[in-house]
Design a protein around this motif. Structure first.
Motif, PDB file in Angstrom:
ATOM      1  N   SER A  98       0.813  -1.217   0.000  1.00  0.00           N
ATOM      2  CA  SER A  98       0.000   0.000   0.000  1.00  0.00           C
ATOM      3  C   SER A  98       0.845   1.264   0.000  1.00  0.00           C
ATOM      4  O   SER A  98       0.304   2.371  -0.119  1.00  0.00           O
ATOM      5  CB  SER A  98      -0.923   0.017   1.231  1.00  0.00           C
ATOM      6  OG  SER A  98      -0.182   0.279   2.417  1.00  0.00           O
ATOM      7  N   LEU A  99       2.175   1.126   0.138  1.00  0.00           N
ATOM      8  CA  LEU A  99       3.034   2.289   0.321  1.00  0.00           C
ATOM      9  C   LEU A  99       3.484   2.897  -0.997  1.00  0.00           C
ATOM     10  O   LEU A  99       3.572   2.213  -2.023  1.00  0.00           O
ATOM     11  CB  LEU A  99       4.274   1.893   1.128  1.00  0.00           C
ATOM     12  CG  LEU A  99       4.052   1.326   2.522  1.00  0.00           C
ATOM     13  CD1 LEU A  99       5.382   0.975   3.168  1.00  0.00           C
ATOM     14  CD2 LEU A  99       3.271   2.305   3.389  1.00  0.00           C
ATOM     15  N   SER A 100       3.819   4.174  -0.947  1.00  0.00           N
ATOM     16  CA  SER A 100       4.462   4.807  -2.087  1.00  0.00           C
ATOM     17  C   SER A 100       5.854   4.207  -2.261  1.00  0.00           C
ATOM     18  O   SER A 100       6.437   3.646  -1.314  1.00  0.00           O
ATOM     19  CB  SER A 100       4.590   6.313  -1.863  1.00  0.00           C
ATOM     20  OG  SER A 100       5.523   6.578  -0.818  1.00  0.00           O
ATOM     21  N   VAL A 101       6.394   4.315  -3.455  1.00  0.00           N
ATOM     22  CA  VAL A 101       7.746   3.786  -3.714  1.00  0.00           C
ATOM     23  C   VAL A 101       8.758   4.435  -2.784  1.00  0.00           C
ATOM     24  O   VAL A 101       9.654   3.775  -2.245  1.00  0.00           O
ATOM     25  CB  VAL A 101       8.133   4.009  -5.190  1.00  0.00           C
ATOM     26  CG1 VAL A 101       9.593   3.631  -5.418  1.00  0.00           C
ATOM     27  CG2 VAL A 101       7.223   3.195  -6.105  1.00  0.00           C
ATOM     28  N   THR A 102       8.605   5.733  -2.536  1.00  0.00           N
ATOM     29  CA  THR A 102       9.552   6.454  -1.674  1.00  0.00           C
ATOM     30  C   THR A 102       9.527   5.917  -0.250  1.00  0.00           C
ATOM     31  O   THR A 102      10.574   5.633   0.345  1.00  0.00           O
ATOM     32  CB  THR A 102       9.238   7.953  -1.677  1.00  0.00           C
ATOM     33  OG1 THR A 102       9.373   8.451  -3.008  1.00  0.00           O
ATOM     34  CG2 THR A 102      10.181   8.707  -0.756  1.00  0.00           C
ATOM     35  N   ASP A 103       8.328   5.777   0.306  1.00  0.00           N
ATOM     36  CA  ASP A 103       8.224   5.285   1.683  1.00  0.00           C
ATOM     37  C   ASP A 103       8.681   3.835   1.785  1.00  0.00           C
ATOM     38  O   ASP A 103       9.363   3.456   2.744  1.00  0.00           O
ATOM     39  CB  ASP A 103       6.787   5.409   2.188  1.00  0.00           C
ATOM     40  CG  ASP A 103       6.402   6.844   2.500  1.00  0.00           C
ATOM     41  OD1 ASP A 103       7.310   7.698   2.615  1.00  0.00           O
ATOM     42  OD2 ASP A 103       5.190   7.116   2.633  1.00  0.00           O
ATOM     43  N   THR A 140      10.859   2.224  -0.085  1.00  0.00           N
ATOM     44  CA  THR A 140      12.316   2.148  -0.200  1.00  0.00           C
ATOM     45  C   THR A 140      12.991   2.620   1.081  1.00  0.00           C
ATOM     46  O   THR A 140      13.963   2.017   1.558  1.00  0.00           O
ATOM     47  CB  THR A 140      12.804   2.989  -1.391  1.00  0.00           C
ATOM     48  OG1 THR A 140      12.197   2.488  -2.594  1.00  0.00           O
ATOM     49  CG2 THR A 140      14.317   2.918  -1.530  1.00  0.00           C
ATOM     50  N   ASN A 141      12.476   3.693   1.650  1.00  0.00           N
ATOM     51  CA  ASN A 141      13.025   4.240   2.891  1.00  0.00           C
ATOM     52  C   ASN A 141      12.942   3.211   4.017  1.00  0.00           C
ATOM     53  O   ASN A 141      13.929   2.950   4.726  1.00  0.00           O
ATOM     54  CB  ASN A 141      12.257   5.512   3.264  1.00  0.00           C
ATOM     55  CG  ASN A 141      12.848   6.240   4.452  1.00  0.00           C
ATOM     56  OD1 ASN A 141      13.951   5.951   4.911  1.00  0.00           O
ATOM     57  ND2 ASN A 141      12.112   7.203   4.982  1.00  0.00           N
ATOM     58  N   ARG A 163      16.475  -3.688   6.246  1.00  0.00           N
ATOM     59  CA  ARG A 163      17.793  -4.163   5.813  1.00  0.00           C
ATOM     60  C   ARG A 163      18.844  -3.924   6.901  1.00  0.00           C
ATOM     61  O   ARG A 163      19.711  -4.772   7.138  1.00  0.00           O
ATOM     62  CB  ARG A 163      18.206  -3.497   4.505  1.00  0.00           C
ATOM     63  CG  ARG A 163      17.410  -3.986   3.318  1.00  0.00           C
ATOM     64  CD  ARG A 163      18.020  -3.575   1.990  1.00  0.00           C
ATOM     65  NE  ARG A 163      17.154  -3.991   0.904  1.00  0.00           N
ATOM     66  CZ  ARG A 163      17.073  -5.226   0.420  1.00  0.00           C
ATOM     67  NH1 ARG A 163      17.842  -6.176   0.934  1.00  0.00           N
ATOM     68  NH2 ARG A 163      16.251  -5.520  -0.568  1.00  0.00           N
ATOM     69  N   LYS A 164      18.771  -2.777   7.540  1.00  0.00           N
ATOM     70  CA  LYS A 164      19.744  -2.486   8.599  1.00  0.00           C
ATOM     71  C   LYS A 164      19.544  -3.415   9.797  1.00  0.00           C
ATOM     72  O   LYS A 164      20.510  -3.894  10.395  1.00  0.00           O
ATOM     73  CB  LYS A 164      19.660  -1.020   9.013  1.00  0.00           C
ATOM     74  CG  LYS A 164      20.197  -0.055   7.960  1.00  0.00           C
ATOM     75  CD  LYS A 164      20.269   1.363   8.478  1.00  0.00           C
ATOM     76  CE  LYS A 164      20.742   2.327   7.379  1.00  0.00           C
ATOM     77  NZ  LYS A 164      22.069   1.978   6.843  1.00  0.00           N
ATOM     78  N   ALA A 165      18.291  -3.669  10.162  1.00  0.00           N
ATOM     79  CA  ALA A 165      18.024  -4.567  11.287  1.00  0.00           C
ATOM     80  C   ALA A 165      18.487  -5.984  10.963  1.00  0.00           C
ATOM     81  O   ALA A 165      19.090  -6.665  11.817  1.00  0.00           O
ATOM     82  CB  ALA A 165      16.544  -4.553  11.634  1.00  0.00           C
ATOM     83  N   ALA A 166      18.230  -6.438   9.742  1.00  0.00           N
ATOM     84  CA  ALA A 166      18.659  -7.784   9.353  1.00  0.00           C
ATOM     85  C   ALA A 166      20.181  -7.889   9.313  1.00  0.00           C
ATOM     86  O   ALA A 166      20.753  -8.916   9.715  1.00  0.00           O
ATOM     87  CB  ALA A 166      18.065  -8.147   7.992  1.00  0.00           C
ATOM     88  N   ALA A 167      20.845  -6.840   8.845  1.00  0.00           N
ATOM     89  CA  ALA A 167      22.313  -6.856   8.821  1.00  0.00           C
ATOM     90  C   ALA A 167      22.880  -6.885  10.233  1.00  0.00           C
ATOM     91  O   ALA A 167      23.833  -7.624  10.527  1.00  0.00           O
ATOM     92  CB  ALA A 167      22.833  -5.632   8.065  1.00  0.00           C
ATOM     93  N   PHE A 168      22.294  -6.095  11.128  1.00  0.00           N
ATOM     94  CA  PHE A 168      22.778  -6.081  12.512  1.00  0.00           C
ATOM     95  C   PHE A 168      22.605  -7.442  13.174  1.00  0.00           C
ATOM     96  O   PHE A 168      23.503  -7.939  13.851  1.00  0.00           O
ATOM     97  CB  PHE A 168      22.047  -5.012  13.330  1.00  0.00           C
ATOM     98  CG  PHE A 168      22.245  -5.177  14.810  1.00  0.00           C
ATOM     99  CD1 PHE A 168      23.500  -5.024  15.373  1.00  0.00           C
ATOM    100  CD2 PHE A 168      21.182  -5.531  15.631  1.00  0.00           C
ATOM    101  CE1 PHE A 168      23.695  -5.211  16.734  1.00  0.00           C
ATOM    102  CE2 PHE A 168      21.366  -5.718  16.987  1.00  0.00           C
ATOM    103  CZ  PHE A 168      22.629  -5.563  17.551  1.00  0.00           C
ATOM    104  N   LEU A 169      21.441  -8.070  12.970  1.00  0.00           N
ATOM    105  CA  LEU A 169      21.158  -9.327  13.651  1.00  0.00           C
ATOM    106  C   LEU A 169      21.908 -10.509  13.048  1.00  0.00           C
ATOM    107  O   LEU A 169      22.038 -11.547  13.698  1.00  0.00           O
ATOM    108  CB  LEU A 169      19.658  -9.612  13.634  1.00  0.00           C
ATOM    109  CG  LEU A 169      18.836  -8.743  14.574  1.00  0.00           C
ATOM    110  CD1 LEU A 169      17.349  -8.885  14.292  1.00  0.00           C
ATOM    111  CD2 LEU A 169      19.121  -9.109  16.036  1.00  0.00           C
TER     112      LEU A 169
END
Length: 367
Positions: A148-153, A155-156, A163-169
């Motif tokens: 339901s999100l815009s492409v901008t939201d 991607t953000n 992605r950052k949470a998965a990389a950290f864990l």
């Protein structure tokens, strides 16, 4: 992002990047599901009245920031499910706004100031385990609203939260991620489900097979080493209850996206066997107080609402319906709706409690 071939292999939607769903949950007249929807609506109304609150992490377990972030991941999960069930845009908007707040916050976070060194420092919480629990629930809520999100939201949120949470864990917490332990189960489940939702085969592979993809660690190896052949969990029934949620929820995602893997048949159906063994390890609904168990813990826990619903959807075992009836709760998913509908239809039968000899250890020779 994964290649188109990877998207095809894992059953993902190439248009939205969401996990492909067989069907969307619909409303139900069954009291158990109706009550669950109303409970979630009341909770979300309270959260929405308070606005979006995502404070800079500061406190250890029980402190204000710790508890607020717990409320947030519950709101992300339940808000996402309510959006799928009701189609009401306000739920998607609120989940989006919480996640946009995390998109600003997460990239700024380092080691938690109240870190629990014996367990490894988290980012949102004081230990890695709680960050993994945050990811397991949050990625499920995000999956429900992502299209339901815009492409901008989108991607953000993809890049700066998940992605950052998965990389950290995973790579950022390699020691925890590579353990054969419930903390690693939560981490691999969160990372793997994130991989499915973000169409990222690498995340799925390291979750299943470990960081080096050898299969010596990772989710599959945990399912082989943490349970005995009888489905008894190495840390006892109290922790078995806790550890089952990431096992069965991630297994449900694997089954949906990679059915050829036959995850619920893996190791002679160990995950479904473990769910039944967990129930057998109770008396009048309360767990036998082995090891350092909290004595008031019962089958009325979030982990087992999920476990019973997923197990029933796979087995149609009418004994599990009587457990759901005792629990008085279910979950806001297709599986939860099925439990509620079949319970309302009078399909429940008494769960077959019986005397058991349960072995311990992966080979059954440690107890």
């Amino acid at each position: 992002m994964a290649s188109p071939s990877a998207a095809t292999e894992y059953g993902l939607s190439s248009q939205s990047g969401q996990v492909a769903a067989d069907s969307e949950p619909q409303s139900s007249d069954a009291p158990l599901f109706v009550n669950e929807v109303e409970r979630a609506k009341k909770f979300l109304a309270t959260m929405m009245d308070a606005g979006v609150v995502a404070p800079v992490p500061k406190d250890p377990g029980g402190g204000y920031t710790h508890e607020q972030h717990k409320l947030n991941y519950k709101a992300i999960y339940e808000g996402g499910q309510l959006y799928r069930i009701t189609g009401e845009q306000k739920y998607a908007d609120y989940v989006r706004d919480i996640l946009l707040a995390y998109a600003e916050l997460y990239p700024t976070l380092g080691e938690h100031p109240a870190r629990k060194n014996s367990q490894g420092s988290g980012r949102i919480f004081w230990q890695v385990l709680n960050d993994a629990m945050w990811l397991v629930d949050s990625i499920q809520g995000y999956e429900a609203i992502r299209g339901s999100l815009s492409v901008t939201d989108r991607t953000n949120i993809d890049d700066n939260v998940f992605r950052k949470a998965a990389a950290f864990l995973s790579t950022g917490s390699a020691e925890t991620f590579s353990k054969i332990h419930n903390h690693a189960t939560w981490a691999t489940a969160g990372v793997g489900m994130t991989g499915y939702v973000l169409d990222d085969k690498e995340l799925v592979d390291i979750a299943l097979l470990g960081l080096d993809k050898s299969g010596k660690t990772g989710f599959l190896r945990q399912s082989e080493l943490l349970f005995s052949p009888d489905g008894y969990y190495t840390e006892g029934p109290y922790y078995q209850r806790f550890a089952l949620k990431p096992f069965v929820v991630f297994a449900g995602a694997i089954e949906k996206n990679d059915p050829a893997r036959k995850i619920f048949e893996h190791r002679d159906g160990i995950l479904l066997k473990a769910l039944r063994t967990t129930i057998q390890l109770t008396y009048d609904g309360y767990f036998f107080p082995f090891n350092d168990a909290i004595k008031d813990k019962s089958l009325q826990t979030d982990e087992l609402y999920h476990g019973v619903a997923i197990a029933y959807s796979k087995t149609r075992d009418p004994g599990l319906l009587s457990i759901a009836q005792w629990q008085g709760r279910t979950v806001l998913t297709d599986d939860g709706k099925l439990v509620a509908d079949d319970l309302a239809a009078g399909k429940a039968r008494p769960f077959p409690f019986k005397s058991l000899l349960l072995s311990d250890g992966p080979e059954g020779d440690q107890g």
